[in-house]
Design a protein around this motif. Structure first.
Motif, mmCIF file in Angstrom:
data_model
loop_
_atom_site.group_PDB
_atom_site.id
_atom_site.type_symbol
_atom_site.label_atom_id
_atom_site.label_comp_id
_atom_site.label_asym_id
_atom_site.label_seq_id
_atom_site.Cartn_x
_atom_site.Cartn_y
_atom_site.Cartn_z
ATOM 1 N N SER A 1 19.339 4.928 -42.295
ATOM 2 C CA SER A 1 19.493 4.388 -43.672
ATOM 3 C C SER A 1 19.426 5.515 -44.893
ATOM 4 N N ASP B 1 10.328 1.291 -54.998
ATOM 5 C CA ASP B 1 10.111 0.497 -53.322
ATOM 6 C C ASP B 1 9.916 1.602 -52.286
ATOM 7 N N ASP B 2 10.608 2.752 -52.220
ATOM 8 C CA ASP B 2 10.710 3.886 -51.273
ATOM 9 C C ASP B 2 9.944 5.065 -51.673
ATOM 10 N N ARG C 1 5.152 8.931 -44.459
ATOM 11 C CA ARG C 1 5.515 7.830 -44.006
ATOM 12 C C ARG C 1 6.378 7.730 -42.706
ATOM 13 N N TYR D 1 8.547 5.485 -40.451
ATOM 14 C CA TYR D 1 9.395 4.173 -40.930
ATOM 15 C C TYR D 1 9.694 3.400 -39.453
ATOM 16 N N PRO D 2 9.968 2.058 -39.530
ATOM 17 C CA PRO D 2 9.936 1.349 -40.647
ATOM 18 C C PRO D 2 8.653 0.363 -40.857
ATOM 19 N N GLU E 1 7.832 -2.194 -44.132
ATOM 20 C CA GLU E 1 8.968 -2.497 -44.423
ATOM 21 C C GLU E 1 9.155 -4.143 -44.743
ATOM 22 N N GLU E 2 9.630 -4.564 -45.823
ATOM 23 C CA GLU E 2 9.624 -6.350 -45.715
ATOM 24 C C GLU E 2 9.961 -7.117 -44.797
ATOM 25 N N ASP F 1 10.043 -6.081 -41.675
ATOM 26 C CA ASP F 1 9.238 -5.542 -40.311
ATOM 27 C C ASP F 1 7.829 -6.003 -40.273
ATOM 28 N N GLU G 1 13.230 5.326 -36.276
ATOM 29 C CA GLU G 1 13.076 3.670 -36.326
ATOM 30 C C GLU G 1 11.754 3.538 -35.489
#
Length: 786
Positions: free
Chosen positions: A19, A249-250, A397, A399-400, A403-404, A406, A449
């Motif tokens: 991403s 957001d990130d 961080r 990821y993920p 996240e929304e 996740d 991921e």
């Protein structure tokens, strides 16, 4: 030897950098790994966004004069872009002599002058560094230093990244890469230019693509060091709105937002020269949480210890702020996290390493205005923006997680099946902290991921899930049980309120007929009082309905009891039929080998039949009826009904019966239920110890005394930590694994004891061998003995 095609690099880049934010994350981490003191700058220099460019191409293709199209092209430029970018586009537009040349010039300008620049003032790279490290995919230089730090036991890892593939991140963002870098002791910049499109040649081998660093112009200053990653020929449509959204957001959660803003690594985002504000999570939001849970997982003397603190701050009804502290040691964690048939080794409880976590819970419907944030709507928006439980390694961080889309802690999935408090992920703001040094076996997947699936990853997930899904949820329900329902009598409450209201209305109507005109004022006062009462009654009805809704869980438990009755009936009938069928085979021409199997099956079925008969008093129809029975005989029958089970688990039973029978008046089914729950728990924990200690000999000892009637029940299993002596009786508290975790058995057992005016407690004297508690005591009132 293997040879690698050039396009393999493109495949690696697309697979490993999944991403845009991961791409930026890798480039930013490289800046901090280079030792930058001033942080990392990410600059978007966009004179003509991709979407505006495509619309312009469509317009030019549709016709019009060259001058009209050139004017349209100039008008489409963003005048906030850098002078260099604007000048490049304007020269390209001015040089066009036809629609075709204008399209060609715009395409080339689009590739060259729209740029993303990620820069730092770290140590920089020499030409040799570019050659030996940057251009070596999978270079081991940083990995060696990280592993050396692990061996030395350093307090902090020297690098955030170590796989040597972060440079492929630039490929995700654009087709062209220019590296401008220098070390402090150098006089000139070192340059490296890569056109990723060249790697798309299906016939080319990797070593056939010419890529080499070159000498560049003089450095900005004599002592300057650092690196600028200049990405052009961008693959995405970058606009101010999108950059702002990505920042909020990130980028805002790229480093730990819970940390003090002054200590967080500096990441500055710019859109065409203007700084885009990176939001800071307001501490007032955390202070407004309605509940929270936090914990530390430590390794002490090479053994794990989990300490959890749950807090109920404001659950929407009158209650003091409640706090519960729970400590789980290795014995508890083996049960709760590994389990009886756990597929991972107990050693993972230690090798996972120490970590910490915190999660703040919000009832979003009850969020109100906060002075430091704004009105209710603004508070809800801020809470939603920061919602999620994030994972950070060394403040950066992973990821993920969080996240929304996740649901790594399975909060939403569990919330759909849970009554009462729905602890879904949008209601939480939280973090989990790990480190590369302390948690060397919690490593990222190569594609960034999430963590690799390992025993240690399993332990981390299960500890966090257990703390939130089970302990926090149970604690909130316990607080609710203590304070929300204790002063409310639901027996005929709705009818009572309605009946009183109707009586008052009838009385007022009669009074109006009987009262002379001079008494109208008094009647009006009475009517006003009735109106106020009616409003109160409406609120009371609503509250009663809410409490009845909250009590549905107990109704569902009664439904489970009814199902047990049905199943018990079917099982009894099936077992009796099987016994008859087996008995009919006796004396017939049956092979010896089958006779042995039938004998075993017959013994099992007899045990099942006894067990079902013992369970019969648990049926809903007979459960509340008191009767006189011999307590020691009931216990003996219950133990006999478990004979096959005890045999399978190699459990020795010591039944200490009194010299004379103990006859009592009580609810027989409830006494059976208490025994069944104690036996069920013992078998589980005895198995846990037997699995881990081959020489262990499991044993259960039951003693019966009279005056008052008393049962002591103890085993030599794992025992219970003294600090959890009272917790084990609370609703939904359990230390069993996820497959068996209910947290109802001992709670219902104590309720059953209290229904019979008795007590069920855990003896406070620990075992000298384990230092833990092993003995349950069921004491009935003296008057129960007959």
């Amino acid at each position: 030897m293997f040879r690698i095609t050039a396009r393999t690099v493109l495949e690696l880049g697309s697979e490993l950098i999944s991403s845009d934010i991961i791409a930026f994350y890798e480039l930013i981490k490289n800046g901090f790994d280079a030792g930058t003191k001033a942080g990392v700058d990410v600059r978007f220099d966009i004179a003509l966004p991709r979407r505006a460019y495509l619309k312009l191409v469509e317009k030019i293709g549709a016709g019009g004069s060259a001058e009209e199209n050139k004017e349209a092209a100039a008008a489409a430029l963003l005048h906030t872009a850098s002078d260099e970018a604007l000048e490049g586009f304007r020269e390209a537009i001015a040089a066009a002599t036809s629609r075709r040349s204008l399209l060609d010039n715009l395409a080339e300008a689009q590739k060259r002058f729209n740029r993303i620049i990620v820069s730092d003032t770290g140590s920089g790279m020499s030409r040799d560094d570019l050659e030996r490290n940057f251009l070596v995919i999978g270079t081991a230089s940083r990995k060696r230093e990280v592993e050396a730090a692990l061996k030395r036991g350093d307090a902090q890892t020297p690098y955030l990244g170590e796989k040597g593939i972060g440079r492929l991140s630039a490929m995700r963002l654009g087709e062209r890469l220019r590296v401008e870098t220098a070390r402090a002791d150098e006089t000139h910049l070192n340059l490296l230019e890569i056109d990723w499109r060249a790697f798309g040649d299906v016939d080319a081998m990797l070593d056939q693509i010419p890529v080499a660093p070159t000498a560049g112009p003089a450095k900005p200053s004599e002592t300057w060091s650092g690196t600028s990653i200049v990405i052009s020929d961008l693959t995405e449509n970058w606009t101010q709105a999108r950059v702002t959204e990505l920042t909020e957001d990130d980028f805002a959660r790229l480093t730990d937002p819970f940390a003090d803003a002054s200590t967080r690594p500096r990441i500055a985002i710019y859109w065409n020269g203007d700084r885009v504000a990176v939001p800071i999570m307001p501490t007032a939001l955390l202070e407004a949480a309605h509940a929270k849970v936090s914990g530390t997982y430590e390794i002490i003397d090479n053994a794990p210890v989990l300490k959890i603190v749950a807090e109920a701050l404001d659950l929407g009804f009158d209650h003091p702020q409640e706090k519960q502290m729970i400590t789980l040691t290795v014995d508890d964690l083996q049960g709760a996290i590994i389990g009886k048939e756990g597929h991972i080794e107990d050693s993972a409880l230690t090798t996972v390493g120490p970590f910490s976590f915190e999660a703040h819970w919000y009832n979003r419907r009850r969020l109100s205005g906060i002075d430091a944030i704004g009105e209710q709507r603004a508070v809800r928006e801020v809470q939603e923006r920061w919602s999620g439980i994030l994972l950070f390694r060394d403040r950066y961080r992973v990821y993920p997680y969080g996240e929304e889309e996740d649901d790594w802690l399975e909060l939403d999935r569990r919330a759909l099946r849970r009554s009462g408090y729905t602890l879904n992920k949008t209601q939480f703001i939280g973090r989990v902290n790990i480190s590369r040094i302390e948690n060397p076996l919690l490593v990222d997947q190569t594609n960034r991921e999430g963590l690799r699936v390992t025993p240690e990853q399993h332990v981390l997930l299960q500890v966090i899930r257990y703390s939130i899904q089970d302990l926090l949820a149970a604690f909130l329900k316990d607080v609710e049980k203590q304070y929300k329902q204790q002063k409310i009598d639901l027996s005929d409450a709705q009818e009572q309120v309605t009946r009183l209201e109707d009586r008052a209305k009838t009385a007022i109507r009669k009074l109006k007929r009987l009262t002379p005109p001079e008494g109208d004022e008094a009647i009006e006062d009475l009517q006003q009082t009735l109106l106020e009462f009616s409003e109160f009654a409406a609120n009371a009805r609503q509250r009663i309905a809410e409490v009845e809704q909250e009590s549905r869980q107990m109704i569902e438990m009664a439904g489970v009891g009814l199902m047990v009755e049905v199943v018990a009936h079917e099982l009894a009938r099936a077992s009796e039929n099987a016994l008859k069928a087996l008995a009919s085979l006796k004396g017939k021409d049956v092979p010896e080998r089958l006779r042995a199997h039938f004998a075993t099956l017959q013994a099992e079925m007899k045990s099942v039949s006894k067990r079902v008969r013992i369970l019969d008093p648990l049926s809903v129809s007979g459960r509340q009826r008191t009767e006189i029975f011999t307590l020691d005989e009931l216990i003996a029958d219950t133990v006999e009904a478990h004979e096959a089970q005890f045999g399978r688990h190699k459990i020795n039973i010591v039944l200490d019966r009194p010299s004379r029978p103990v006859r009592i008046r009580a609810v027989k089914g409830m006494i059976v239920q208490i025994l069944e729950n104690l036996i069920s728990n013992s078998v589980y924990w005895l198995d846990m110890r037997a699995d881990r200690e081959p020489s262990f000999k499991p044993e259960i000892k039951i003693s019966i005394l009279g005056g008052p009637p008393t049962i002591t029940f103890e085993d030599n299993g794992r025992g219970i930590a003294p600090e959890n002596r009272d917790q084990v009786f609370k609703l939904f508290f359990s230390l069993k694994d996820t497959r068996r975790r209910r947290g109802l058995g001992l709670f219902i057992a104590r309720e059953a004891a209290q229904h019979n005016n008795g007590t069920l407690s855990l003896d406070e004297n620990p075992s000298p061998e384990t230092g833990r508690l092993h003995r349950f005591i069921l004491e009935l009132p003296l008057g129960a003995e007959q």
